[in-house]
Design a protein around this motif. Structure first.
Motif, short mmCIF file in Angstrom:
data_model
loop_
_atom_site.label_atom_id
_atom_site.label_comp_id
_atom_site.label_asym_id
_atom_site.label_seq_id
_atom_site.Cartn_x
_atom_site.Cartn_y
_atom_site.Cartn_z
N TRP A 1 0.85 -1.20 0.00
CA TRP A 1 0.00 0.00 0.00
C TRP A 1 0.87 1.23 0.00
O TRP A 1 1.91 1.30 0.65
CB TRP A 1 -1.00 -0.01 1.16
N TYR A 2 0.45 2.20 -0.82
CA TYR A 2 1.18 3.45 -1.01
C TYR A 2 0.53 4.48 -0.09
O TYR A 2 -0.58 4.95 -0.34
CB TYR A 2 1.08 3.87 -2.48
N VAL A 3 1.21 4.79 0.99
CA VAL A 3 0.65 5.65 2.03
C VAL A 3 0.66 7.11 1.58
O VAL A 3 1.68 7.63 1.13
CB VAL A 3 1.45 5.50 3.33
N ASP A 4 -0.51 7.78 1.71
CA ASP A 4 -0.59 9.20 1.36
C ASP A 4 -1.52 9.90 2.33
O ASP A 4 -2.24 9.25 3.10
CB ASP A 4 -1.08 9.36 -0.08
N VAL A 5 -1.50 11.24 2.29
CA VAL A 5 -2.34 12.04 3.18
C VAL A 5 -3.22 12.97 2.36
O VAL A 5 -2.98 13.20 1.17
CB VAL A 5 -1.48 12.87 4.16
N SER A 6 -4.25 13.49 3.00
CA SER A 6 -5.18 14.43 2.38
C SER A 6 -5.11 15.76 3.12
O SER A 6 -5.45 15.83 4.30
CB SER A 6 -6.61 13.87 2.44
N ALA A 7 -4.67 16.81 2.42
CA ALA A 7 -4.35 18.07 3.10
C ALA A 7 -5.28 19.22 2.77
O ALA A 7 -5.10 20.32 3.30
CB ALA A 7 -2.91 18.48 2.76
N THR A 8 -6.29 19.02 1.93
CA THR A 8 -7.12 20.15 1.51
C THR A 8 -8.44 20.21 2.27
O THR A 8 -9.00 19.19 2.68
CB THR A 8 -7.42 20.07 0.00
N GLU A 9 -8.94 21.43 2.42
CA GLU A 9 -10.22 21.62 3.10
C GLU A 9 -11.37 21.07 2.27
O GLU A 9 -12.37 20.57 2.82
CB GLU A 9 -10.44 23.12 3.37
#
Length: 358
Positions: free
Chosen positions: A99-107
Motif C-alpha cells: 500500500w502506497y501511504v498518502d495524506v489528504s491536506a485540503t479543506e
C-alpha cells in the motif's frame, strides 16, 4: 558507493479516470510480462473514479506474479478498516499486496467527510506514520497458526494466539485484534514517497520501499543516504530499505511536441520529476544511476499509460534484460520475495514464546 544489489522496477498504471478494470488488468499483465516488481494505482479523495484498492483487488485474480500497490489515504479513514482492506488484498492476491501511504491536506477533501477540518502537513504525516504502525501491529495480532479450523471440536481459532494491540496515536486508538487473519506476507509492503522532509521521517521509520524524486543521480543518492541514516537511528537495517527514483516518463516519438516541462534529462517541477526521451535513453539512465549506487531501482509513471508502458516493457526493460541488468522472471510468488525482503515474524508471537521460555 556502487550498487551491488538487484535492480528493482515498478510502474504506475493509472491515467485518466476509468470506470471499469479492463485497462488496468491489461496494463498490469503487461508489467507482469516484463517481470516488474509491482504496479501502483494512484488515488485521492479529490480524484474521480473507483477506489484504487478495490480496483487492484479486481486485478489480482487476472494476474499471477506482479505486486499490487494501491494508494491508500490515511487522513479521514479508520486505521482498523485500512489494515483490514490491505490484508484482504494480500489474501486475494496470494501475497502480492502493498500500500502506497498518502495524506489528504485540503479543506475541500475534508468537507467530503465532515468530521474534522484539514490539518497541517506535519500533523498529517505524523498520523500517517501512526496508521502504518497500527496496521503492522494489527497484522501481527493473529499468529501465523492461530487458525485451528477443527470441525470436530468446533474450534476455529486458538484464542491464546490472538492479541490485543492497544495502540494509542495522536488522533486515534486501536485495540484489536484484527478481524482478518494474518496476511500471507505477514505484513504487506509499505511504500511512501519520501521526497519531502515531512514524509521522510515516517518513511524511514515504517516503509519497506521509499520513492524519491530527483533531477540527478547525486540528488537521489543524497536522499537515499539520508533515509537510510534515519532508518538506522530507529534500529532498522538500512540495507533493508529499498529506495526507488520516481520518474514521470514520456517515451513519445521524437517528432511529437514535448509535454510541458519535459526534456531529455530528468527535470524537477513541483512534486514531479520528468524524463523525456526514447526507451534506450531511459535504459541508459536507469543503468547509470543504479550502477553508480544512487538508487535501488525506479518507479516509472507513463504520461500515456497504454503507449509508454508498452515501450517501457518491450523497449527499456527488454534492453536491460538483454544486458543481464534486470531479471527475466519473478524470483518468487510474493511481493516481498520480488523485493528481496524477509517475511517478518509476529511481534506478539515472539513475545509470547520468549515469555514461555524465560
Amino acid at each position: 558507493m556502487p550498487a551491488t544489489g538487484a535492480l528493482h522496477l515498478a510502474a504506475e498504471i493509472g491515467g485518466p479516470p476509468r470506470y471499469d478494470a479492463r485497462s488496468h488488468v491489461a496494463l498490469a499483465r503487461l508489467a507482469e510480462e516484463g517481470a516488474l516488481d509491482y504496479v501502483t494505482l494512484a488515488d485521492s479523495f479529490a480524484r474521480p473514479g473507483p477506489d484504487a484498492l478495490s480496483v487492484l483487488a479486481r486485478v489480482a485474480p487476472d494476474t499471477k506474479r506482479i505486486g499490487l500497490v494501491p494508494t491508500v489515504t490515511t487522513t479521514h479513514t479508520e486505521p482498523f478498516h485500512v489494515s483490514s482492506a490491505v490484508a484482504t488484498l494480500d489474501w486475494v492476491s496470494k501475497g502480492r499486496a502493498g500500500w502506497y501511504v498518502d495524506v489528504s491536506a485540503t479543506e475541500t477533501e475534508a468537507r467530503l467527510f465532515g468530521r474534522r477540518t484539514a490539518g497541517p502537513a506535519a500533523a498529517l504525516w505524523q498520523e500517517a506514520g501512526e496508521v502504518a504502525d497500527a496496521g503492522a501491529r494489527l497484522w501481527d495480532s493473529w499468529e501465523d497458526d492461530a487458525e485451528i479450523r477443527d470441525a470436530a471440536t468446533g474450534r476455529f481459532v486458538d484464542r491464546e494466539k490472538l492479541h490485543h494491540v492497544d495502540f494509542h496515536g495522536s488522533t486515534f486508538s486501536v485495540r484489536g485484534p484484527a478481524i482478518v487473519p494474518r496476511p500471507p506476507q505477514g505484513r504487506p509492503v509499505v511504500v511512501i514517497d519520501g521526497t519531502s522532509d515531512l514524509a521522510r521521517e515516517p518513511a524511514a521509520r515504517h516503509a519497506d520501499v521509499v520513492h524519491v524524486r530527483a533531477a540527478s543521480a547525486a540528488q537521489a543518492a543524497a536522499l537515499r543516504d539520508d533515509l537510510r541514516s534515519r532508518a538506522a537511528a530507529y534500529g532498522r537495517d538500512p540495507a533493508g530499505l529499498k529506495v526507488l527514483a520516481a520518474l514521470t516518463v514520456d517515451l513519445g516519438d521524437a517528432e511529437t511536441t514535448p509535454e510541458p516541462g519535459l526534456d531529455s534529462a530528468p527535470q524537477r517541477s513541483g512534486r514531479e520529476s520528468y524524463f523525456r526521451g526514447g526507451p534506450v535513453d531511459l535504459a541508459e539512465l536507469i543503468t547509470g544511476w543504479h550502477r553508480g549506487g544512487a538508487v535501488d531501482g525506479f518507479h516509472l509513471t507513463p504520461i500515456r499509460p497504454e503507449r509508454d508502458l508498452e515501450r517501457i516493457v518491450n523497449g527499456t526493460v527488454a534492453l536491460l534484460q538483454h544486458r543481464s541488468l534486470f531479471r527475466t522472471f519473478h524470483p518468487g510468488g510474493t511481493l516481498r520475495e520480488h523485493l528481496g525482503l524477509s517475511r517478518p515474524a509476529s511481534r506478539y508471537a515472539s513475545a509470547r514464546i520468549s515469555g514461555a521460555t524465560s
